[in-house]
Motif scaffolding. Structure first.
Motif, PDB file in Angstrom:
ATOM      1  N   THR A 117       0.845  -1.187   0.000  1.00 36.96           N
ATOM      2  CA  THR A 117       0.000   0.000   0.000  1.00 36.96           C
ATOM      3  C   THR A 117       0.889   1.249   0.000  1.00 36.96           C
ATOM      4  OG1 THR A 117      -1.937   0.980   1.055  1.00 36.96           O
ATOM      5  CG2 THR A 117      -0.225   0.144   2.535  1.00 36.96           C
ATOM      6  N   GLY A 159       7.189  13.915  -8.183  1.00 41.62           N
ATOM      7  CA  GLY A 159       6.631  15.116  -8.800  1.00 41.62           C
ATOM      8  C   GLY A 159       6.443  15.047 -10.304  1.00 41.62           C
ATOM      9  N   ARG A 174       9.340   6.919  -7.570  1.00 40.07           N
ATOM     10  CA  ARG A 174      10.239   7.753  -6.756  1.00 40.07           C
ATOM     11  C   ARG A 174      11.701   7.411  -7.085  1.00 40.07           C
ATOM     12  NH1 ARG A 174       6.238   6.269  -2.646  1.00 40.07           N
ATOM     13  NH2 ARG A 174       4.953   8.070  -2.135  1.00 40.07           N
ATOM     14  N   LYS A 226       0.647   3.435  -6.547  1.00 36.94           N
ATOM     15  CA  LYS A 226      -0.192   2.867  -7.621  1.00 36.94           C
ATOM     16  C   LYS A 226      -1.098   3.931  -8.238  1.00 36.94           C
ATOM     17  CE  LYS A 226      -2.230  -0.147  -5.057  1.00 36.94           C
ATOM     18  NZ  LYS A 226      -1.551   0.127  -3.793  1.00 36.94           N
ATOM     19  N   THR A 227      -1.754   4.714  -7.388  1.00 38.98           N
ATOM     20  CA  THR A 227      -2.689   5.716  -7.908  1.00 38.98           C
ATOM     21  C   THR A 227      -1.943   6.810  -8.671  1.00 38.98           C
ATOM     22  OG1 THR A 227      -4.196   5.304  -6.075  1.00 38.98           O
ATOM     23  CG2 THR A 227      -4.485   7.370  -7.255  1.00 38.98           C
TER      24      THR A 227
HETATM   25  N1  LIG Z   1       6.236   9.994  -7.863  1.00 42.58           N
HETATM   26  C1  LIG Z   1       5.568  10.643  -6.906  1.00 42.58           C
HETATM   27  N2  LIG Z   1       5.735  11.975  -6.748  1.00 42.58           N
HETATM   28  C2  LIG Z   1       5.059  12.666  -5.796  1.00 42.58           C
HETATM   29  N3  LIG Z   1       4.199  12.104  -4.928  1.00 42.58           N
HETATM   30  C3  LIG Z   1       3.987  10.763  -5.033  1.00 42.58           C
HETATM   31  C4  LIG Z   1       4.652   9.971  -6.002  1.00 42.58           C
HETATM   32  N4  LIG Z   1       4.250   8.696  -5.850  1.00 42.58           N
HETATM   33  C5  LIG Z   1       3.368   8.697  -4.851  1.00 42.58           C
HETATM   34  N5  LIG Z   1       3.206   9.924  -4.337  1.00 42.58           N
HETATM   35  C6  LIG Z   1       2.331  10.310  -3.200  1.00 42.58           C
HETATM   36  O1  LIG Z   1       2.457   9.319  -2.182  1.00 42.58           O
HETATM   37  C7  LIG Z   1       1.196   9.009  -1.605  1.00 42.58           C
HETATM   38  C8  LIG Z   1       0.876   7.519  -1.826  1.00 42.58           C
HETATM   39  O2  LIG Z   1       0.784   7.273  -3.216  1.00 42.58           O
HETATM   40  P1  LIG Z   1      -0.502   6.551  -3.858  1.00 42.58           P
HETATM   41  O3  LIG Z   1      -1.761   7.060  -3.248  1.00 42.58           O
HETATM   42  O4  LIG Z   1      -0.372   6.659  -5.327  1.00 42.58           O
HETATM   43  O5  LIG Z   1      -0.240   5.045  -3.357  1.00 42.58           O
HETATM   44  P2  LIG Z   1      -1.126   3.743  -3.612  1.00 42.58           P
HETATM   45  O6  LIG Z   1      -0.202   2.620  -3.847  1.00 42.58           O
HETATM   46  O7  LIG Z   1      -2.142   4.029  -4.661  1.00 42.58           O
HETATM   47  O8  LIG Z   1      -1.859   3.554  -2.199  1.00 42.58           O
HETATM   48  P3  LIG Z   1      -3.193   2.682  -1.883  1.00 42.58           P
HETATM   49  O9  LIG Z   1      -2.707   1.306  -1.554  1.00 42.58           O
HETATM   50  O10 LIG Z   1      -3.794   3.395  -0.716  1.00 42.58           O
HETATM   51  O11 LIG Z   1      -4.093   2.695  -3.096  1.00 42.58           O
HETATM   52  C9  LIG Z   1       0.186   9.948  -2.260  1.00 42.58           C
HETATM   53  O12 LIG Z   1       0.051  11.092  -1.469  1.00 42.58           O
HETATM   54  C10 LIG Z   1       0.850  10.298  -3.583  1.00 42.58           C
HETATM   55  O13 LIG Z   1       0.432  11.535  -4.104  1.00 42.58           O
END
Ligand SMILES: Nc1ncnc2c1ncn2[C@@H]1O[C@H](COP(=O)(O)OP(=O)(O)OP(=O)(O)O)[C@@H](O)[C@H]1O
Ligand SMILES: [Mg+2]
Length: 229
Positions: free
Chosen positions: A12, A213, A183, A16-17
């Motif tokens: 998590t 970013g 990242r 992903k999002t």
């Molecule tokens: N490359 C990036 N640059 C800036 N912010 C990022 C980047 N990747 C992720 N984030 C930030 O980190 C946080 C977690 O990322 P994200 O929500 O995409 O994770 P996820 O894997 O979708 O989580 P979940 O399991 O809850 O669906 C968010 O606030 C997102 O905006």
């Protein structure tokens, strides 16, 4: 009927999002008809005024990729508790009906050429665990017949997490379409080595890297589209 790609992650919060939004945007910017779907979101924020739940992931992708769908079309089940969907569903007394998920997914597929379906958590994420059914996310991916793209963090620990995720997908006969490292820092010796080691240990290609970013995906849209089936 469109093609689809399932986005999973090594865990998590791995991005992903964030990455999915760039993927859908990349396809749409190239003129391809791309949409988004997610079966279940937990940890949704409640609107203080009208009590509605905000499906953050779906709404984020909708904004970045400029999708016209409503939240209800983008995600089937929205839970408030910030716990695994199976537990959130138990707490809400609202178990996931996988016939509903399949119907909503197929509707999305009928409306777009390319559907990117985001998973919840990592690939071993329980979606339903009650007296009637035991369903893990990988069971749903199999039921929908999807191939998977893995989002992994670029940093320390990713070799283990990414390789285990690939191994598990293969054990379940889910095709692995590629890996995206999030990242990522160009020129970082460890991260560059992580990329090489993950490819060497899995035989799966790292199809793109995403930096903090980033506002676009550094990948050819036609190559990206080939990952959908
Ligand atoms: N490359 C990036 N640059 C800036 N912010 C990022 C980047 N990747 C992720 N984030 C930030 O980190 C946080 C977690 O990322 P994200 O929500 O995409 O994770 P996820 O894997 O979708 O989580 P979940 O399991 O809850 O669906 C968010 O606030 C997102 O905006
Ligand atoms: Mg997410």
């Amino acid at each position: 009927m469109g093609k689809a790609l399932f986005i999973t992650g090594t865990g998590t919060d791995v991005g992903k999002t964030y990455v999915t939004a760039l993927i859908v945007k990349c396809l749409r910017d190239a003129g391809l008809d791309a949409g988004y779907y997610k079966a279940a979101i937990s940890g949704a924020e409640k609107d203080e005024e009208d009590g509605t739940l905000h499906a953050g992931d779906a709404l984020y992708v909708k904004e970045i990729a400029e999708l016209s769908e409503t939240q209800e079309e983008l995600v089937s089940y929205v839970y408030e508790a910030a716990v695994s969907p199976h537990l959130a569903a138990q707490l809400d007394n609202k178990p996931i009906d996988f016939d509903v998920v399949e119907k909503d997914f197929r509707r999305a597929l009928s409306q777009h050429e390319y559907i990117t379906m985001e998973g919840s958590g990592g690939i071993i994420c329980p979606l339903r665990w009650d007296k009637e059914q035991h369903v893990i996310l990988d069971d749903l991916v199999l039921r929908l017949g999807l191939g998977a793209l893995i989002v992994a963090d670029a940093g320390l620990g990713t070799i283990n997490a990414a390789v285990l995720t690939v191994e598990h997908l293969r054990a379940r006969n889910i095709p692995v379409r590629g890996i995206i490292l999030n990242r990522f820092h160009d020129g970082d010796i460890m991260e560059e080595d992580n990329l090489d080691m993950v490819e060497a240990l899995t035989g799966v290609k790292v199809v793109a890297t995403v930096k903090s970013g980033d506002e676009t995906l550094d990948m050819d849209a036609e190559e990206l589209a080939k990952l959908y089936q």
